[in-house]
Enzyme design. Structure first.
Site, mmCIF file in Angstrom:
data_model
loop_
_atom_site.group_PDB
_atom_site.id
_atom_site.type_symbol
_atom_site.label_atom_id
_atom_site.label_comp_id
_atom_site.label_asym_id
_atom_site.label_seq_id
_atom_site.Cartn_x
_atom_site.Cartn_y
_atom_site.Cartn_z
ATOM 1 N N ASP A 105 0.871 -1.175 0.000
ATOM 2 C CA ASP A 105 0.000 0.000 0.000
ATOM 3 C C ASP A 105 0.910 1.228 0.000
ATOM 4 O OD1 ASP A 105 -1.912 1.926 0.513
ATOM 5 O OD2 ASP A 105 -2.972 0.804 2.040
ATOM 6 N N ARG A 168 -9.622 -14.306 5.926
ATOM 7 C CA ARG A 168 -8.344 -14.797 5.391
ATOM 8 C C ARG A 168 -8.538 -16.072 4.572
ATOM 9 N NH1 ARG A 168 -4.104 -11.960 7.843
ATOM 10 N NH2 ARG A 168 -4.373 -11.413 10.028
HETATM 11 P P1 5GP Z 1 1.770 -0.438 3.800
HETATM 12 O O1 5GP Z 1 2.810 -0.352 4.874
HETATM 13 O O2 5GP Z 1 2.361 -0.818 2.449
HETATM 14 O O3 5GP Z 1 0.911 0.798 3.725
HETATM 15 O O4 5GP Z 1 0.726 -1.555 4.235
HETATM 16 C C1 5GP Z 1 1.031 -2.884 4.065
HETATM 17 C C2 5GP Z 1 0.218 -3.767 4.974
HETATM 18 O O5 5GP Z 1 -1.046 -3.180 5.287
HETATM 19 C C3 5GP Z 1 -0.104 -5.073 4.255
HETATM 20 O O6 5GP Z 1 0.880 -6.045 4.513
HETATM 21 C C4 5GP Z 1 -1.442 -5.431 4.859
HETATM 22 O O7 5GP Z 1 -1.237 -6.136 6.065
HETATM 23 C C5 5GP Z 1 -2.087 -4.106 5.177
HETATM 24 N N1 5GP Z 1 -2.995 -3.670 4.097
HETATM 25 C C6 5GP Z 1 -2.831 -2.650 3.216
HETATM 26 N N2 5GP Z 1 -3.867 -2.552 2.388
HETATM 27 C C7 5GP Z 1 -4.719 -3.534 2.724
HETATM 28 C C8 5GP Z 1 -5.997 -3.968 2.203
HETATM 29 O O8 5GP Z 1 -6.575 -3.454 1.250
HETATM 30 N N3 5GP Z 1 -6.546 -5.049 2.826
HETATM 31 C C9 5GP Z 1 -5.963 -5.691 3.870
HETATM 32 N N4 5GP Z 1 -6.593 -6.731 4.380
HETATM 33 N N5 5GP Z 1 -4.776 -5.308 4.385
HETATM 34 C C10 5GP Z 1 -4.164 -4.251 3.821
#
Ligand code: 5GP
Length: 182
Positions: A105, A168
């Site tokens: 993300d 999940r």
């Molecule tokens: P980042 O640090 O890249 O913003 O977020 C990464 C983590 O956030 C992912 O490993 C996941 O655990 C969670 N995450 C981000 N977007 C989503 C989403 O759309 N759905 C879910 N279930 N988890 C997300």
């Protein structure tokens, strides 16, 4: 007609789509890491299903280990704060490391992990992200070498990804109905 979970608004990737995506990443890794015995690191919990499938799609020797980090807690927004909850059991000095991530993300989680793991002097670190979220005007903090699929800026669940530990086990990637979490 296939019945989807009632909390799911749209299905973005079916089981069949997922199989093709994982097999494609597995082929690329098999070619790139032939004879290198890479260590695949699953970032728990979200990446556990992707990693299990990816390991079987990699045709060259490889090993697996697990790390758990906290980033989102029970919510849907990134806190930007990452904590290692479970560390590796394997020494990575001199190893080729591939981090298997469920969804990228902001990239903050992985950017933190790469810094933490980089300090242990692996030979190389690459990222295999099953999903990358496309957010207009925003670029993730890290660039994965392997990307399964891009998804729009919505909260997705299934195939290891949760909302408050639910969903999940869904075998597909779906968008959660906003009323479920708002
Ligand atoms: P980042 O640090 O890249 O913003 O977020 C990464 C983590 O956030 C992912 O490993 C996941 O655990 C969670 N995450 C981000 N977007 C989503 C989403 O759309 N759905 C879910 N279930 N988890 C997300």
């Amino acid at each position: 007609m296939e019945q989807f979970h009632p909390d799911i608004k749209d299905v973005l990737l079916s089981e069949d789509d997922i199989k093709k995506i994982v097999s494609c990443i597995g082929d690329q890794i098999s070619t790139d890491y032939e004879g290198k015995n890479p260590l695949v690191i699953a970032v728990l919990r979200g990446a556990f299903i992707f990693t299990a499938d990816l390991m079987r799609a990699i045709k060259t020797d490889c090993e697996v280990d697990f790390m758990a980090v906290s980033s989102y807690g029970d919510g849907v927004k990134s806190s930007g704060v990452v904590r290692i909850i479970k560390d590796l059991d394997t020494k990575i000095e001199g190893r080729d490391v591939i981090i298997a991530e469920d969804i990228l993300d902001s990239g903050l989680t992985l950017s933190y992990l790469i810094k933490a793991l980089g300090a242990r002097h692996p030979k190389s670190i690459e990222i295999a992200a099953f999903l990358v979220k496309d957010i207009e005007g925003k670029k993730p903090a890290v660039t994965p070498r392997y990307v399964g699929a891009h998804v729009p800026d919505a909260f997705v669940v299934g195939y290891g990804l949760d909302y408050a530990e639910h969903y999940r086990n869904l075998p597909y990637i779906g968008v959660l109905k906003p009323e479920v979490y708002s």
